[in-house]
Design a protein around this motif. Structure first.
Motif, PDB file in Angstrom:
ATOM      1  N   LYS A  91       0.342   3.112  -3.535  1.00  0.00           N
ATOM      2  CA  LYS A  91      -0.923   2.609  -3.441  1.00  0.00           C
ATOM      3  C   LYS A  91      -0.481   0.982  -3.598  1.00  0.00           C
ATOM      4  N   THR A  94       1.068  -0.304  -0.452  1.00  0.00           N
ATOM      5  CA  THR A  94       0.111  -0.173   0.557  1.00  0.00           C
ATOM      6  C   THR A  94      -0.814  -1.507   0.219  1.00  0.00           C
ATOM      7  N   ALA A  98      -0.771  -4.649   3.096  1.00  0.00           N
ATOM      8  CA  ALA A  98      -2.254  -5.090   3.729  1.00  0.00           C
ATOM      9  C   ALA A  98      -2.638  -6.397   3.361  1.00  0.00           C
TER      10      ALA A  98
END
Length: 102
Positions: A91, A94, A98
């Motif tokens: 997580k 990511t 991002a």
């Protein structure tokens, strides 16, 4: 000054399954109390009670987990914790990537 009233801790001992079964059988007969059996064999009353309870679990007379079920549960909990950590790391990765691509 000597330590007053303090006992040295008893060294940890191990017992064979056969010995434990014999002690449990003596307790089940009911001739003597658990405390008396523990005293006669120089055992702790707590240990004897645990052996009796575990024997009842194995015999299906009491709810609880067997040793193998306990080991399996501990292994599954370790694996679950590791997988949660892996998901948390993914997580974060990511979110980091991002943010980089914006």
């Amino acid at each position: 000054m000597e330590s007053m009233g303090k006992k040295k801790p008893r060294p940890r001992r191990s017992f064979t399954p056969e010995f434990k079964a014999e002690i449990v059988e003596l307790c089940r007969r009911g001739d003597r109390s658990v405390g008396q059996i523990a005293k006669d064999f120089d055992l702790t009353e707590t240990a004897v009670r645990l052996w009796v309870n575990q024997a009842e679990v194995y015999a299906g007379e009491r709810d609880g987990l067997t040793s193998s079920e306990r080991e399996e549960l501990a292994a599954l909990r370790r694996e679950n914790r590791r997988l949660r950590e892996d998901v948390d790391i993914l997580k974060r990765a990511t979110a980091f990537f991002a943010k980089e691509t914006r």
